[in-house]
Write an enzyme that holds these catalytic residues in place. Sequence first.
Site, short mmCIF file in Angstrom:
data_model
loop_
_atom_site.label_atom_id
_atom_site.label_comp_id
_atom_site.label_asym_id
_atom_site.label_seq_id
_atom_site.Cartn_x
_atom_site.Cartn_y
_atom_site.Cartn_z
CD GLN A 1 -2.92 1.08 2.30
OE1 GLN A 1 -3.00 0.14 3.06
NE2 GLN A 1 -3.67 2.16 2.42
CG PHE A 2 1.21 3.89 -3.55
CD1 PHE A 2 1.13 5.27 -3.65
CD2 PHE A 2 0.24 3.12 -4.17
CE1 PHE A 2 0.11 5.87 -4.36
CE2 PHE A 2 -0.77 3.69 -4.89
CZ PHE A 2 -0.86 5.08 -4.98
CB THR A 3 -2.05 5.36 0.08
OG1 THR A 3 -2.53 4.21 0.77
CG2 THR A 3 -2.49 5.33 -1.38
#
Length: 146
Positions: free
Chosen positions: A78-80
């Site tokens: 999850q890059f966020t």
Amino acid sequence: MRVVLQRVKSASVTVEGETVASIGEGLLLLVGVGREDGEAEAGWLAEKVASLRIFGDEQGKMNLSVRDVGGEVLAVSQFTLLADTRKGNRPSFIRAADPERAEPLFEYFCERLREAGVSSVKTGVFGAVMDVALVNAGPVTIVLER
């Protein structure tokens, strides 16, 4: 590298209507890889996740790790998690690693979890839009960063 860890009774990941991974008792991990991260950060975090004593013993005290209880892990990239929200109202993801760098480190992190004795490590689909379902146990949610 940042990991949001949740102790779960169960969790699953669905992509385009198809369940691609599911676990019973264990940990759901949301994993964000940063631009400056490398194998040292991934290895340290994997060992920390495998060893963190957040499951109850016979007296109900948090004294056992996911490894100790034979729990499963579902890791979701999850890059966020690397969002910078200090300026303006639109998050900036400049601190997140690009996919070509992030995917191998995410896979390395998962392999290190296995090497650390976690019996079952499953993943979502890297880069996909995923629906993540979980039943929290506790709830216990911890943010780890290295």
